[in-house]
Motif scaffolding. Structure first.
Motif, PDB file in Angstrom:
ATOM      1  N   ARG A  95      13.524  59.696 -34.939  1.00 41.00           N
ATOM      2  CA  ARG A  95      12.589  60.392 -34.048  1.00 41.00           C
ATOM      3  C   ARG A  95      11.791  61.394 -34.870  1.00 41.00           C
ATOM      4  NH1 ARG A  95      16.851  62.121 -29.267  1.00 41.00           N
ATOM      5  NH2 ARG A  95      17.986  60.135 -29.197  1.00 41.00           N
ATOM      6  N   MET A  96      10.651  61.800 -34.327  1.00 38.73           N
ATOM      7  CA  MET A  96       9.830  62.758 -35.055  1.00 38.73           C
ATOM      8  C   MET A  96       9.267  63.816 -34.135  1.00 38.73           C
ATOM      9  SD  MET A  96       6.254  60.820 -35.992  1.00 38.73           S
ATOM     10  CE  MET A  96       5.810  62.283 -36.916  1.00 38.73           C
ATOM     11  N   SER A  97       8.878  64.917 -34.757  1.00 36.00           N
ATOM     12  CA  SER A  97       8.210  66.003 -34.051  1.00 36.00           C
ATOM     13  C   SER A  97       6.777  66.085 -34.573  1.00 36.00           C
ATOM     14  CB  SER A  97       8.939  67.328 -34.314  1.00 36.00           C
ATOM     15  OG  SER A  97       8.796  67.712 -35.676  1.00 36.00           O
ATOM     16  N   GLY A  98       6.077  67.132 -34.234  1.00 39.09           N
ATOM     17  CA  GLY A  98       4.721  67.287 -34.726  1.00 39.09           C
ATOM     18  C   GLY A  98       4.648  67.725 -36.172  1.00 39.09           C
ATOM     19  N   PHE A  99       5.804  67.968 -36.804  1.00 34.60           N
ATOM     20  CA  PHE A  99       5.824  68.485 -38.166  1.00 34.60           C
ATOM     21  C   PHE A  99       6.546  67.555 -39.137  1.00 34.60           C
ATOM     22  CE2 PHE A  99       5.777  71.917 -35.093  1.00 34.60           C
ATOM     23  CZ  PHE A  99       4.648  72.618 -35.475  1.00 34.60           C
ATOM     24  N   GLY A 100       7.038  66.429 -38.661  1.00 33.38           N
ATOM     25  CA  GLY A 100       7.784  65.515 -39.504  1.00 33.38           C
ATOM     26  C   GLY A 100       8.950  64.934 -38.725  1.00 33.38           C
ATOM     27  N   LEU A 101       9.893  64.339 -39.418  1.00 36.29           N
ATOM     28  CA  LEU A 101      11.046  63.772 -38.729  1.00 36.29           C
ATOM     29  C   LEU A 101      11.962  64.878 -38.206  1.00 36.29           C
ATOM     30  CD1 LEU A 101      12.191  60.687 -40.830  1.00 36.29           C
ATOM     31  CD2 LEU A 101      10.651  60.784 -38.885  1.00 36.29           C
ATOM     32  N   LYS A 102      12.471  64.669 -37.024  1.00 31.64           N
ATOM     33  CA  LYS A 102      13.471  65.602 -36.500  1.00 31.64           C
ATOM     34  C   LYS A 102      14.834  64.927 -36.388  1.00 31.64           C
ATOM     35  CE  LYS A 102      12.470  64.815 -31.562  1.00 31.64           C
ATOM     36  NZ  LYS A 102      12.045  65.493 -30.309  1.00 31.64           N
ATOM     37  N   ARG A 103      14.852  63.608 -36.637  1.00 37.30           N
ATOM     38  CA  ARG A 103      16.125  62.886 -36.558  1.00 37.30           C
ATOM     39  C   ARG A 103      16.018  61.579 -37.339  1.00 37.30           C
ATOM     40  NH1 ARG A 103      20.825  62.833 -33.746  1.00 37.30           N
ATOM     41  NH2 ARG A 103      21.664  60.862 -33.006  1.00 37.30           N
ATOM     42  N   CYS A 104      16.997  61.330 -38.186  1.00 34.89           N
ATOM     43  CA  CYS A 104      17.119  60.062 -38.900  1.00 34.89           C
ATOM     44  C   CYS A 104      18.611  59.900 -39.187  1.00 34.89           C
ATOM     45  CB  CYS A 104      16.285  60.051 -40.178  1.00 34.89           C
ATOM     46  SG  CYS A 104      16.155  58.430 -40.950  1.00 34.89           S
ATOM     47  N   HIS A 105      19.351  59.404 -38.193  1.00 35.49           N
ATOM     48  CA  HIS A 105      20.806  59.407 -38.223  1.00 35.49           C
ATOM     49  C   HIS A 105      21.386  58.018 -37.988  1.00 35.49           C
ATOM     50  CE1 HIS A 105      20.160  63.701 -37.882  1.00 35.49           C
ATOM     51  NE2 HIS A 105      21.459  63.935 -37.953  1.00 35.49           N
ATOM     52  N   TYR A 106      22.522  57.803 -38.622  1.00 35.24           N
ATOM     53  CA  TYR A 106      23.330  56.619 -38.354  1.00 35.24           C
ATOM     54  C   TYR A 106      24.345  57.004 -37.290  1.00 35.24           C
ATOM     55  CZ  TYR A 106      26.942  53.025 -39.111  1.00 35.24           C
ATOM     56  OH  TYR A 106      27.864  52.024 -38.946  1.00 35.24           O
ATOM     57  N   VAL A 107      24.294  56.313 -36.153  1.00 34.20           N
ATOM     58  CA  VAL A 107      25.193  56.595 -35.040  1.00 34.20           C
ATOM     59  C   VAL A 107      26.150  55.415 -34.915  1.00 34.20           C
ATOM     60  CG1 VAL A 107      25.381  57.153 -32.587  1.00 34.20           C
ATOM     61  CG2 VAL A 107      23.351  57.855 -33.880  1.00 34.20           C
ATOM     62  N   THR A 108      27.418  55.664 -35.131  1.00 32.71           N
ATOM     63  CA  THR A 108      28.406  54.587 -35.080  1.00 32.71           C
ATOM     64  C   THR A 108      28.700  54.190 -33.637  1.00 32.71           C
ATOM     65  OG1 THR A 108      30.352  56.021 -34.969  1.00 32.71           O
ATOM     66  CG2 THR A 108      29.449  55.559 -37.155  1.00 32.71           C
ATOM     67  N   ASP A 109      29.327  53.043 -33.479  1.00 31.11           N
ATOM     68  CA  ASP A 109      29.708  52.587 -32.144  1.00 31.11           C
ATOM     69  C   ASP A 109      30.692  53.552 -31.483  1.00 31.11           C
ATOM     70  OD1 ASP A 109      28.131  50.310 -32.403  1.00 31.11           O
ATOM     71  OD2 ASP A 109      29.758  49.127 -33.283  1.00 31.11           O
ATOM     72  N   ALA A 110      31.408  54.323 -32.302  1.00 33.55           N
ATOM     73  CA  ALA A 110      32.367  55.304 -31.769  1.00 33.55           C
ATOM     74  C   ALA A 110      31.692  56.620 -31.392  1.00 33.55           C
ATOM     75  CB  ALA A 110      33.477  55.563 -32.788  1.00 33.55           C
ATOM     76  N   GLY A 111      30.402  56.749 -31.712  1.00 36.11           N
ATOM     77  CA  GLY A 111      29.669  57.955 -31.350  1.00 36.11           C
ATOM     78  C   GLY A 111      29.527  58.978 -32.459  1.00 36.11           C
ATOM     79  N   ASP A 112      30.090  58.715 -33.639  1.00 43.89           N
ATOM     80  CA  ASP A 112      29.942  59.636 -34.768  1.00 43.89           C
ATOM     81  C   ASP A 112      28.528  59.526 -35.335  1.00 43.89           C
ATOM     82  OD1 ASP A 112      32.633  60.452 -34.605  1.00 43.89           O
ATOM     83  OD2 ASP A 112      33.252  58.671 -35.732  1.00 43.89           O
ATOM     84  N   GLU A 113      27.999  60.634 -35.835  1.00 43.55           N
ATOM     85  CA  GLU A 113      26.633  60.669 -36.343  1.00 43.55           C
ATOM     86  C   GLU A 113      26.611  61.160 -37.782  1.00 43.55           C
ATOM     87  OE1 GLU A 113      23.982  62.801 -33.837  1.00 43.55           O
ATOM     88  OE2 GLU A 113      24.509  61.680 -32.021  1.00 43.55           O
ATOM     89  N   PHE A 114      25.783  60.517 -38.601  1.00 43.95           N
ATOM     90  CA  PHE A 114      25.629  60.894 -40.000  1.00 43.95           C
ATOM     91  C   PHE A 114      24.150  60.831 -40.363  1.00 43.95           C
ATOM     92  CE2 PHE A 114      29.665  58.740 -39.367  1.00 43.95           C
ATOM     93  CZ  PHE A 114      30.580  59.635 -39.915  1.00 43.95           C
ATOM     94  N   GLN A 115      23.636  61.932 -40.903  1.00 47.53           N
ATOM     95  CA  GLN A 115      22.232  61.939 -41.317  1.00 47.53           C
ATOM     96  C   GLN A 115      22.056  61.060 -42.550  1.00 47.53           C
ATOM     97  OE1 GLN A 115      20.073  65.743 -41.456  1.00 47.53           O
ATOM     98  NE2 GLN A 115      19.255  65.100 -43.437  1.00 47.53           N
ATOM     99  N   LEU A 116      21.003  60.272 -42.572  1.00 48.54           N
ATOM    100  CA  LEU A 116      20.720  59.446 -43.734  1.00 48.54           C
ATOM    101  C   LEU A 116      20.334  60.324 -44.915  1.00 48.54           C
ATOM    102  CD1 LEU A 116      20.627  57.319 -41.411  1.00 48.54           C
ATOM    103  CD2 LEU A 116      18.859  56.137 -42.737  1.00 48.54           C
ATOM    104  N   VAL A 117      20.467  59.801 -46.114  1.00 52.51           N
ATOM    105  CA  VAL A 117      20.198  60.565 -47.336  1.00 52.51           C
ATOM    106  C   VAL A 117      18.722  60.441 -47.695  1.00 52.51           C
ATOM    107  CG1 VAL A 117      20.751  60.817 -49.774  1.00 52.51           C
ATOM    108  CG2 VAL A 117      22.538  60.142 -48.150  1.00 52.51           C
TER     109      VAL A 117
END
Length: 217
Positions: A95-117
């Motif tokens: 997802r993005m905002s007006g200033f750049g990305l605000k989200r770039c995450h790997y969301v597992t089937d279990a619901g855990d989230e990890f930001q991409l590098v």
């Protein structure tokens, strides 16, 4: 319910890629391109490398910004933002905002989230490198960005309230409000520049607040 509907809708927007090769990040693309990487290891021990490439100031005003998902260096899928790409074990949420990305995450089937590098040559990668090399300086910059946005909000909200209560029909019903802060014309320009810099810095760390960054946008 609404969140699930948006998630399904985003999945439906995903289109297959044409297999073209991922182009390396160039220094002059820092202001309009974001590139993030994700390594996943399957049950067979095989490692696959995904990359999310977003030219985030390209046709942004028309809402045609796309995220491109590469698999082992080849275009695997693409989607308009906000994007949700299915990958082994979960999804990649962009997802993005007006200033750049605000989200770039790997969301597992279990619901855990990890930001991409972030790619090391990108603006996000350089900001992450600063955080690793000089954590104290990084925290100071982060705090300064937050303070700028809070201060800007504290100044602009009374100004907005004053303008909204000026019309006679509104003033007769609820009265008028006079801002205790008198901002000169050059002050608005300075506030605009400061908030732009602060929100951009926060976007480089994928930090976003609807109240602060949303108001600045």
């Amino acid at each position: 319910m609404i969140k699930e509907w948006r998630h399904r809708r985003a999945l439906q927007r995903v289109m297959p890629g044409d297999g073209r090769e991922l182009k390396r990040f160039r220094w002059w693309q820092s202001t309009f391109r974001a590139l993030f990487h994700l390594r996943l290891t399957g049950h067979d021990g095989r490692t696959t490398v995904y990359a999310v490439d977003v030219r985030h100031w390209q046709n942004q005003s028309s809402g045609n910004v796309k995220a491109h998902l590469y698999l082992d260096g080849r275009l695997h899928a693409e989607s308009k933002l906000p994007a949700v790409f299915p990958v082994p074990g979960g999804t990649v949420d962009v997802r993005m905002s007006g200033f750049g990305l605000k989200r770039c995450h790997y969301v597992t089937d279990a619901g855990d989230e990890f930001q991409l590098v972030p790619d090391p040559d990108s603006a996000e990668g350089r900001r992450a490198r600063l955080d690793r090399a000089h954590p104290a300086l990084s925290r100071t910059i982060s705090l300064l960005s937050l303070c700028v946005l809070v201060a800007a909000l504290a100044v602009l909200v009374p100004q907005l309230a004053e303008q909204l209560t000026k019309p006679e029909e509104i003033a007769q019903r609820i009265g008028t409000f006079t801002s205790p802060i008198d901002v000169p014309k050059w002050g608005y320009f300075a506030i605009g520049v400061a908030t732009l810099a602060a929100s951009t810095e926060r976007a480089l760390r994928l930090r976003h607040s609807r109240l602060l960054d949303g108001a600045a946008g």
